[in-house]
Design a protein around this motif. Structure first.
Motif, PDB file in Angstrom:
ATOM      1  N   GLU A 172      76.538 -11.357  74.321  1.00  0.00           N
ATOM      2  CA  GLU A 172      77.355 -10.191  74.011  1.00  0.00           C
ATOM      3  C   GLU A 172      78.189  -9.835  75.245  1.00  0.00           C
ATOM      4  OE1 GLU A 172      77.093  -8.703  70.827  1.00  0.00           O
ATOM      5  OE2 GLU A 172      75.894 -10.506  70.486  1.00  0.00           O
ATOM      6  N   ALA A 173      79.473  -9.598  75.046  1.00  0.00           N
ATOM      7  CA  ALA A 173      80.380  -9.352  76.167  1.00  0.00           C
ATOM      8  C   ALA A 173      80.022  -8.107  76.963  1.00  0.00           C
ATOM      9  CB  ALA A 173      81.821  -9.244  75.649  1.00  0.00           C
ATOM     10  N   ASP A 174      79.397  -7.135  76.322  1.00  0.00           N
ATOM     11  CA  ASP A 174      79.099  -5.877  77.006  1.00  0.00           C
ATOM     12  C   ASP A 174      77.683  -5.819  77.570  1.00  0.00           C
ATOM     13  OD1 ASP A 174      78.070  -5.895  74.406  1.00  0.00           O
ATOM     14  OD2 ASP A 174      78.139  -3.714  74.225  1.00  0.00           O
ATOM     15  N   VAL A 201      76.776  -4.219  80.956  1.00  0.00           N
ATOM     16  CA  VAL A 201      77.725  -4.704  81.948  1.00  0.00           C
ATOM     17  C   VAL A 201      78.369  -3.503  82.630  1.00  0.00           C
ATOM     18  CG1 VAL A 201      79.950  -5.864  82.203  1.00  0.00           C
ATOM     19  CG2 VAL A 201      78.183  -6.886  80.774  1.00  0.00           C
ATOM     20  N   GLY A 202      78.659  -3.676  83.900  1.00  0.00           N
ATOM     21  CA  GLY A 202      79.270  -2.590  84.665  1.00  0.00           C
ATOM     22  C   GLY A 202      78.367  -2.176  85.812  1.00  0.00           C
ATOM     23  N   GLY A 203      78.667  -1.063  86.402  1.00  0.00           N
ATOM     24  CA  GLY A 203      77.848  -0.582  87.511  1.00  0.00           C
ATOM     25  C   GLY A 203      76.422  -0.312  87.065  1.00  0.00           C
ATOM     26  N   VAL A 204      75.467  -0.855  87.813  1.00  0.00           N
ATOM     27  CA  VAL A 204      74.057  -0.660  87.483  1.00  0.00           C
ATOM     28  C   VAL A 204      73.518   0.504  88.321  1.00  0.00           C
ATOM     29  CG1 VAL A 204      71.771  -1.719  87.436  1.00  0.00           C
ATOM     30  CG2 VAL A 204      73.794  -3.111  86.984  1.00  0.00           C
ATOM     31  N   PRO A 205      73.026   1.574  87.685  1.00  0.00           N
ATOM     32  CA  PRO A 205      72.481   2.711  88.443  1.00  0.00           C
ATOM     33  C   PRO A 205      71.339   2.290  89.353  1.00  0.00           C
ATOM     34  CG  PRO A 205      72.762   3.268  86.113  1.00  0.00           C
ATOM     35  CD  PRO A 205      72.968   1.791  86.230  1.00  0.00           C
ATOM     36  N   ALA A 206      71.089   3.084  90.379  1.00  0.00           N
ATOM     37  CA  ALA A 206      70.087   2.736  91.388  1.00  0.00           C
ATOM     38  C   ALA A 206      68.709   2.510  90.766  1.00  0.00           C
ATOM     39  CB  ALA A 206      70.014   3.830  92.451  1.00  0.00           C
ATOM     40  N   ARG A 207      68.308   3.361  89.807  1.00  0.00           N
ATOM     41  CA  ARG A 207      66.989   3.197  89.193  1.00  0.00           C
ATOM     42  C   ARG A 207      66.883   1.859  88.470  1.00  0.00           C
ATOM     43  NH1 ARG A 207      67.884   8.746  88.114  1.00  0.00           N
ATOM     44  NH2 ARG A 207      68.777   8.243  86.080  1.00  0.00           N
ATOM     45  N   SER A 208      67.940   1.527  87.704  1.00  0.00           N
ATOM     46  CA  SER A 208      67.921   0.263  86.972  1.00  0.00           C
ATOM     47  C   SER A 208      67.944  -0.928  87.917  1.00  0.00           C
ATOM     48  CB  SER A 208      69.117   0.195  86.013  1.00  0.00           C
ATOM     49  OG  SER A 208      69.029   1.182  85.008  1.00  0.00           O
TER      50      SER A 208
END
Length: 302
Positions: free
Chosen positions: A152-154, A275-282
């Protein structure tokens, strides 16, 4: 041992593939090979046995991995705790899981993450295969342990946590129930199940093939939405179904028998994120997952 040598050795020990190792480390394959050769010269013996088709650890390589992987994981955890404290990583992290989630690695992964980020409350939430990716897309969960393939692209596929064979679930008393193994080719006359709309068709077709290897159609019966529903229909004689082997442990029923399927590929479970910025917790949970995989010798077999 230099840090790059250590990380190259550990990553190759997990992947057993120079291309994937290079991708993870953001290096060229030539650089990975050069670094490994330099380390092997320092050690004085090969750490891997490699041919044009396969890469495997030598006995010495396995011994070194078992000695240094836990130490490396402890060092990473210490650094992660310091970074988490500096950033003030806390709050709530919602982690979804399909079926048995990360299986036997679930406990080690959560323990590793709690050690790294004690201020984060992890909440595990079950998903179903009627819509295995919907909760992640909607932001209801932050990360998801689910069966591959996911194309999946997202969504981005992270570390693989389980690699397991597949089996055929049949009702007790079925003609195949006494077999020690079965071929998918033999199942053209059986009834498999469809899936409630929401799961990608390629995903369901991988897990519940619509045809035998020779192209004979396998008919689809009722649509199902969950493992419990699937097992109930199998147990009451309404069809049979390929499932991952862990289903025989986590969803066992007295009226269902599980038979190894010997001509279908194994299935992987991986940690998926948007996809995209991954938060610090993740991001911290992804790192903890990789550390737990490394400390336990790689993806968990069933």
């Amino acid at each position: 041992m230099e840090r790059q040598e250590l990380e190259t050795f550990l990553t190759l020990a997990e992947e057993l593939h120079f291309g994937r190792t290079a991708e993870r480390l953001v290096l060229s394959q030539a650089r990975v090979s050069q670094t490994l050769k330099k380390l092997e010269r320092k050690i004085g013996a090969p750490l891997f046995e490699r041919t044009s088709r396969v890469v495997r650890m030598s006995p010495l390589g396995r011994q070194l991995y078992e000695d240094v992987a836990p130490l490396h994981a402890q060092m990473d955890a210490a650094v992660a705790r310091a970074k988490a404290a500096a950033r003030g990583v806390d709050g709530e992290l919602n982690v979804g899981f399909l079926g048995s989630g990360a299986g036997t690695l679930t406990g080690p992964i959560l323990a590793e993450f709690r050690e790294r980020c004690p201020g984060v409350d992890v909440r595990m939430r079950e998903t179903q295969f009627e819509d295995p990716l919907g909760a992640l897309r909607a932001g209801e969960i932050d990360l998801l342990f689910t069966c591959l393939p996911v194309r999946e692209a997202d969504l981005e596929v992270g570390p693989i946590v389980i690699n397991e064979p597949r089996v055929l679930a049949v009702p007790l008393g079925h003609p195949l129930a006494g077999r020690t193994s079965v071929s998918l080719e033999e199942l053209a006359g059986e009834t498999f199940f469809g899936v409630v709309n929401g799961a990608p068709s390629y995903w369901w077709d991988f897990h519940v093939p619509p045809r035998t290897p020779s192209g004979r159609e396998i008919r689809r019966g009722r649509a199902v939405a969950s493992f419990q529903e699937l097992m109930t229909l199998v147990g009451t004689g309404q069809g049979v179904s390929p499932v991952v082997a862990s289903v025989s442990k986590y969803y066992a029923r007295p009226d269902v028998v599980f038979i190894p399927l010997h001509d279908v590929p194994p299935a992987d479970v991986a940690l998926i994120h948007r996809v995209g910025g991954v938060p610090a917790r993740s991001a911290a949970f992804i790192h903890a997952t990789r550390a737990a995989i490394s400390a336990n010798g790689g993806p968990a077999p069933f």
